[in-house]
Design a protein around this motif. Structure first.
Motif, PDB file in Angstrom:
ATOM      1  N   GLU A  14       0.821  -1.209   0.000  1.00 55.20           N
ATOM      2  CA  GLU A  14       0.000   0.000   0.000  1.00 55.20           C
ATOM      3  C   GLU A  14       0.855   1.259   0.000  1.00 55.20           C
ATOM      4  OE1 GLU A  14      -2.605  -0.702   3.324  1.00 55.20           O
ATOM      5  OE2 GLU A  14      -3.880  -2.052   2.135  1.00 55.20           O
ATOM      6  N   ARG A  15       1.955   1.240   0.736  1.00 54.93           N
ATOM      7  CA  ARG A  15       2.856   2.404   0.748  1.00 54.93           C
ATOM      8  C   ARG A  15       3.447   2.623  -0.637  1.00 54.93           C
ATOM      9  NH1 ARG A  15       7.385   1.992   4.847  1.00 54.93           N
ATOM     10  NH2 ARG A  15       8.406   0.832   3.196  1.00 54.93           N
ATOM     11  N   PHE A  16       3.863   1.540  -1.295  1.00 53.71           N
ATOM     12  CA  PHE A  16       4.416   1.656  -2.643  1.00 53.71           C
ATOM     13  C   PHE A  16       3.381   2.267  -3.588  1.00 53.71           C
ATOM     14  CE2 PHE A  16       4.981  -0.007  -6.942  1.00 53.71           C
ATOM     15  CZ  PHE A  16       6.255   0.465  -7.215  1.00 53.71           C
ATOM     16  N   LEU A  17       2.131   1.835  -3.469  1.00 49.96           N
ATOM     17  CA  LEU A  17       1.089   2.343  -4.358  1.00 49.96           C
ATOM     18  C   LEU A  17       0.746   3.804  -4.101  1.00 49.96           C
ATOM     19  CD1 LEU A  17      -1.223  -0.771  -4.600  1.00 49.96           C
ATOM     20  CD2 LEU A  17       0.292   0.157  -6.364  1.00 49.96           C
ATOM     21  N   THR A  18       1.009   4.299  -2.900  1.00 48.28           N
ATOM     22  CA  THR A  18       0.812   5.734  -2.666  1.00 48.28           C
ATOM     23  C   THR A  18       1.947   6.528  -3.303  1.00 48.28           C
ATOM     24  OG1 THR A  18       1.919   5.710  -0.507  1.00 48.28           O
ATOM     25  CG2 THR A  18      -0.480   5.413  -0.524  1.00 48.28           C
ATOM     26  N   GLU A  19       3.128   5.923  -3.365  1.00 42.22           N
ATOM     27  CA  GLU A  19       4.283   6.590  -3.975  1.00 42.22           C
ATOM     28  C   GLU A  19       4.266   6.465  -5.495  1.00 42.22           C
ATOM     29  OE1 GLU A  19       7.675   4.801  -2.122  1.00 42.22           O
ATOM     30  OE2 GLU A  19       7.069   5.444  -0.115  1.00 42.22           O
ATOM     31  N   VAL A  20       3.794   5.333  -5.989  1.00 41.01           N
ATOM     32  CA  VAL A  20       3.754   5.069  -7.425  1.00 41.01           C
ATOM     33  C   VAL A  20       2.343   4.571  -7.763  1.00 41.01           C
ATOM     34  CG1 VAL A  20       4.817   3.822  -9.347  1.00 41.01           C
ATOM     35  CG2 VAL A  20       6.181   4.369  -7.317  1.00 41.01           C
ATOM     36  N   PRO A  21       1.387   5.492  -7.859  1.00 46.21           N
ATOM     37  CA  PRO A  21       0.006   5.063  -8.102  1.00 46.21           C
ATOM     38  C   PRO A  21      -0.147   4.410  -9.470  1.00 46.21           C
ATOM     39  CG  PRO A  21       0.180   7.476  -8.055  1.00 46.21           C
ATOM     40  CD  PRO A  21       1.528   6.929  -7.749  1.00 46.21           C
ATOM     41  N   THR A  22      -1.080   3.476  -9.553  1.00 51.27           N
ATOM     42  CA  THR A  22      -1.341   2.787 -10.810  1.00 51.27           C
ATOM     43  C   THR A  22      -2.706   3.191 -11.353  1.00 51.27           C
ATOM     44  OG1 THR A  22      -2.410   0.906  -9.752  1.00 51.27           O
ATOM     45  CG2 THR A  22      -0.030   0.771 -10.049  1.00 51.27           C
ATOM     46  N   THR A  23      -2.909   2.932 -12.613  1.00 47.83           N
ATOM     47  CA  THR A  23      -4.211   3.172 -13.239  1.00 47.83           C
ATOM     48  C   THR A  23      -4.869   1.840 -13.579  1.00 47.83           C
ATOM     49  OG1 THR A  23      -3.157   3.323 -15.408  1.00 47.83           O
ATOM     50  CG2 THR A  23      -3.492   5.388 -14.198  1.00 47.83           C
ATOM     51  N   PHE A  24      -4.351   0.768 -13.016  1.00 47.32           N
ATOM     52  CA  PHE A  24      -4.889  -0.566 -13.283  1.00 47.32           C
ATOM     53  C   PHE A  24      -5.123  -1.293 -11.967  1.00 47.32           C
ATOM     54  CE2 PHE A  24      -0.282  -0.428 -13.927  1.00 47.32           C
ATOM     55  CZ  PHE A  24       0.168  -1.314 -12.956  1.00 47.32           C
ATOM     56  N   ALA A  25      -5.862  -2.388 -12.053  1.00 48.78           N
ATOM     57  CA  ALA A  25      -6.200  -3.171 -10.867  1.00 48.78           C
ATOM     58  C   ALA A  25      -4.950  -3.813 -10.269  1.00 48.78           C
ATOM     59  CB  ALA A  25      -7.209  -4.256 -11.228  1.00 48.78           C
ATOM     60  N   MET A  26      -4.932  -3.912  -8.952  1.00 44.70           N
ATOM     61  CA  MET A  26      -3.816  -4.532  -8.248  1.00 44.70           C
ATOM     62  C   MET A  26      -4.318  -5.660  -7.358  1.00 44.70           C
ATOM     63  SD  MET A  26      -0.805  -3.252  -8.931  1.00 44.70           S
ATOM     64  CE  MET A  26       0.118  -3.932  -7.577  1.00 44.70           C
ATOM     65  N   GLY A  27      -3.584  -6.755  -7.348  1.00 41.90           N
ATOM     66  CA  GLY A  27      -3.846  -7.863  -6.442  1.00 41.90           C
ATOM     67  C   GLY A  27      -2.673  -8.005  -5.486  1.00 41.90           C
ATOM     68  N   TRP A  28      -2.792  -8.905  -4.542  1.00 43.14           N
ATOM     69  CA  TRP A  28      -1.747  -9.096  -3.538  1.00 43.14           C
ATOM     70  C   TRP A  28      -1.491 -10.580  -3.379  1.00 43.14           C
ATOM     71  CZ3 TRP A  28      -2.437  -9.204   2.344  1.00 43.14           C
ATOM     72  CH2 TRP A  28      -1.205  -9.083   2.974  1.00 43.14           C
ATOM     73  N   ASP A  29      -0.233 -10.973  -3.528  1.00 44.24           N
ATOM     74  CA  ASP A  29       0.187 -12.382  -3.454  1.00 44.24           C
ATOM     75  C   ASP A  29       1.233 -12.520  -2.348  1.00 44.24           C
ATOM     76  OD1 ASP A  29       0.623 -15.086  -4.120  1.00 44.24           O
ATOM     77  OD2 ASP A  29       2.062 -14.582  -5.692  1.00 44.24           O
ATOM     78  N   ALA A  30       0.792 -12.301  -1.093  1.00 43.61           N
ATOM     79  CA  ALA A  30       1.715 -12.286   0.041  1.00 43.61           C
ATOM     80  C   ALA A  30       2.466 -13.600   0.192  1.00 43.61           C
ATOM     81  CB  ALA A  30       0.972 -11.965   1.326  1.00 43.61           C
ATOM     82  N   ASP A  31       1.830 -14.708  -0.129  1.00 44.06           N
ATOM     83  CA  ASP A  31       2.487 -16.018  -0.025  1.00 44.06           C
ATOM     84  C   ASP A  31       3.345 -16.334  -1.245  1.00 44.06           C
ATOM     85  OD1 ASP A  31       1.262 -16.455   2.429  1.00 44.06           O
ATOM     86  OD2 ASP A  31      -0.486 -17.413   1.504  1.00 44.06           O
ATOM     87  N   GLN A  32       3.299 -15.461  -2.220  1.00 45.84           N
ATOM     88  CA  GLN A  32       4.075 -15.572  -3.457  1.00 45.84           C
ATOM     89  C   GLN A  32       3.802 -16.886  -4.200  1.00 45.84           C
ATOM     90  OE1 GLN A  32       8.157 -14.423  -2.805  1.00 45.84           O
ATOM     91  NE2 GLN A  32       7.555 -12.527  -1.854  1.00 45.84           N
ATOM     92  N   ARG A  33       2.582 -17.350  -4.117  1.00 46.53           N
ATOM     93  CA  ARG A  33       2.196 -18.574  -4.831  1.00 46.53           C
ATOM     94  C   ARG A  33       2.196 -18.364  -6.340  1.00 46.53           C
ATOM     95  NH1 ARG A  33      -2.807 -20.420  -0.983  1.00 46.53           N
ATOM     96  NH2 ARG A  33      -1.541 -20.845   0.852  1.00 46.53           N
ATOM     97  N   LEU A  34       1.650 -17.229  -6.772  1.00 44.35           N
ATOM     98  CA  LEU A  34       1.624 -16.947  -8.204  1.00 44.35           C
ATOM     99  C   LEU A  34       3.043 -16.784  -8.738  1.00 44.35           C
ATOM    100  CD1 LEU A  34       0.037 -16.369 -10.788  1.00 44.35           C
ATOM    101  CD2 LEU A  34      -0.035 -13.960 -10.091  1.00 44.35           C
ATOM    102  N   ALA A  35       3.860 -16.041  -8.007  1.00 49.20           N
ATOM    103  CA  ALA A  35       5.252 -15.846  -8.434  1.00 49.20           C
ATOM    104  C   ALA A  35       5.984 -17.178  -8.526  1.00 49.20           C
ATOM    105  CB  ALA A  35       5.969 -14.908  -7.461  1.00 49.20           C
ATOM    106  N   ALA A  36       5.733 -18.079  -7.585  1.00 48.54           N
ATOM    107  CA  ALA A  36       6.367 -19.399  -7.617  1.00 48.54           C
ATOM    108  C   ALA A  36       5.840 -20.226  -8.779  1.00 48.54           C
ATOM    109  CB  ALA A  36       6.136 -20.128  -6.298  1.00 48.54           C
TER     110      ALA A  36
END
Length: 86
Positions: A14-36
């Motif tokens: 959330e802090r990153f998104l306040t510094e670098v706002p996006t114009t697209f949808a964002m999801g969160w993969d805290a367990d990094q399952r998608l990345a893996a």
């Protein structure tokens, strides 16, 4: 366009998104399952998928000079006809 944060702590994402706002949808993969599952080694990684679901490009990292090439690729893919239904 869909972004996915792999920050372990949601507050960091959330802090990153306040510094670098996006114009697209964002999801969160805290367990990094998608990345893996995608075997991502570099952040950010952009995976460009065409209308038929075919991966057309994988772009690792971010350099401002890469923007024009990515825009050109996306524009070219958007100009392609949609695949037949069914």
């Amino acid at each position: 366009v869909l972004g996915v944060s792999v920050d372990v702590e949601r507050a960091l994402a959330e802090r990153f998104l306040t510094e670098v706002p996006t114009t697209f949808a964002m999801g969160w993969d805290a367990d990094q399952r998608l990345a893996a599952a995608l075997q991502l080694e570099t952040m950010p990684t952009a995976i460009v998928v065409d209308r038929a679901g075919v991966v057309r490009a994988v772009h690792k990292g971010f350099v401002s000079d890469d923007k024009a090439g990515m825009r050109e690729l996306v524009a070219r893919l958007l100009a392609e006809p949609a695949p037949p239904a069914g």
